[in-house]
Design a protein around this motif. Sequence first.
Motif, mmCIF file in Angstrom:
data_model
loop_
_atom_site.group_PDB
_atom_site.id
_atom_site.type_symbol
_atom_site.label_atom_id
_atom_site.label_comp_id
_atom_site.label_asym_id
_atom_site.label_seq_id
_atom_site.Cartn_x
_atom_site.Cartn_y
_atom_site.Cartn_z
ATOM 1 N N ARG A 171 0.835 -1.185 0.000
ATOM 2 C CA ARG A 171 0.000 0.000 0.000
ATOM 3 C C ARG A 171 0.879 1.248 0.000
ATOM 4 O O ARG A 171 0.619 2.218 -0.688
ATOM 5 N N ARG A 213 2.230 1.879 -3.495
ATOM 6 C CA ARG A 213 1.252 2.373 -4.454
ATOM 7 C C ARG A 213 1.037 3.870 -4.297
ATOM 8 O O ARG A 213 1.005 4.615 -5.244
ATOM 9 N N ARG A 262 -5.803 6.249 3.362
ATOM 10 C CA ARG A 262 -6.976 5.682 2.708
ATOM 11 C C ARG A 262 -8.098 5.507 3.718
ATOM 12 O O ARG A 262 -9.210 5.966 3.516
ATOM 13 N N ASP A 314 -8.541 2.860 -3.281
ATOM 14 C CA ASP A 314 -7.511 3.616 -3.977
ATOM 15 C C ASP A 314 -8.125 4.729 -4.809
ATOM 16 O O ASP A 314 -7.506 5.774 -5.019
#
Length: 374
Positions: free
Chosen positions: A29, A32, A239, A249
């Motif tokens: 995560r 990303r 998030r 996302d």
Amino acid sequence: MADSSGTATAESRARGIRATGRRRKAPSRRRRVLTISLCAVVSAVLLGGAGLGYVYFKLNGNLKGVDINAALGHDRPKNVDDGSMDILVMGSDSRAGENGDYGRDEGGARSDTAMVVHVYKGHKKASVVSIPRDTLIERPQCSTKDGKTVPGEQRAMFNTAFEVGGPACAVKTVESISGIRMDHFIEVDFTGFKKLIDALGGVDITTSKAIDDGNSHLHLKPGKHTLDGEQSLGLVRTRHGVPGGDGSDLGRIQLQQTFIKALMNQVKSVGLLTNPAKLYDVADTATKAITTDTDLNSVGELTGLAKSLGAIGSQSIDMVTLPVTYDTANPDRVVPLTKQGKQVWDALRLDRDIPKSAIKGSAGDKGGTDSYVK
């Protein structure tokens, strides 16, 4: 490309370079999100960085370039000479050098997101289209650096294009799904993101609600804040820390798009032209953080691009996410909405504003975080 029929709603699925020919005349995560944030940085520097131009001659040695034109040849969309410009901005998840602080490579580097920056004729405004990393697309046949052929693939994740064929394959894939020839390509090194924010003296934001995210180590009360590099990384990583967001996302991309505009405003407001030391520090950091296409890999070209885009302010940029819906076979993936996606790409190809109808109902328009940070 798939359409919306029979697909699930976003609410039920909330889980979560050298460039092409230019127009001559006119993972984890954490991984990303970091790479997504770096795309924001480069866009902000380009769209707000005209003042950096006069020191670039000292910084030529920082620039790195890749010849995409030679790699792709002539099998590409038509090179339209109408005064507009399209730039593909990407971030990679390489762990080389200082990037090793953020983890180890899991094989080849991937691009975790991409933004197509369309600068309209006259260079007074721009549109930015974010392509989610997990979008399932038809990846075209590509070639590797050593000349080997990588077969095309149906339902391939968008970010695998960079992994299997490098920058040239990423450009070819974007051109194949959009029908638009990219004029330039920029890849961002995510370690440079934090350094650039610190060199600028931080970025000013205002949060409308508290952000409390233990994973990204970001804890902000409602109100005004000046974020340093680490805090900025935390913001674009978060998030689940934003109340009311869908935890996906796609929602995080909305938050990052808002951050881009705050960053652009910061670049324009720090008075670089009256502070030569800060100007050089920012320029040095920015040029070390990016890899460009060969058309930009020189002092004169990069300076000229910055100057030509310097009149574009954050209020003159329309930011959207490619219209997508969650894949019925795998809710952790998204698929493009064919009709709406065509509206987006057709608008840019014709140098027109993206119609609001193209985005309405898209999963990327339902993240719920776009009003949390200003």
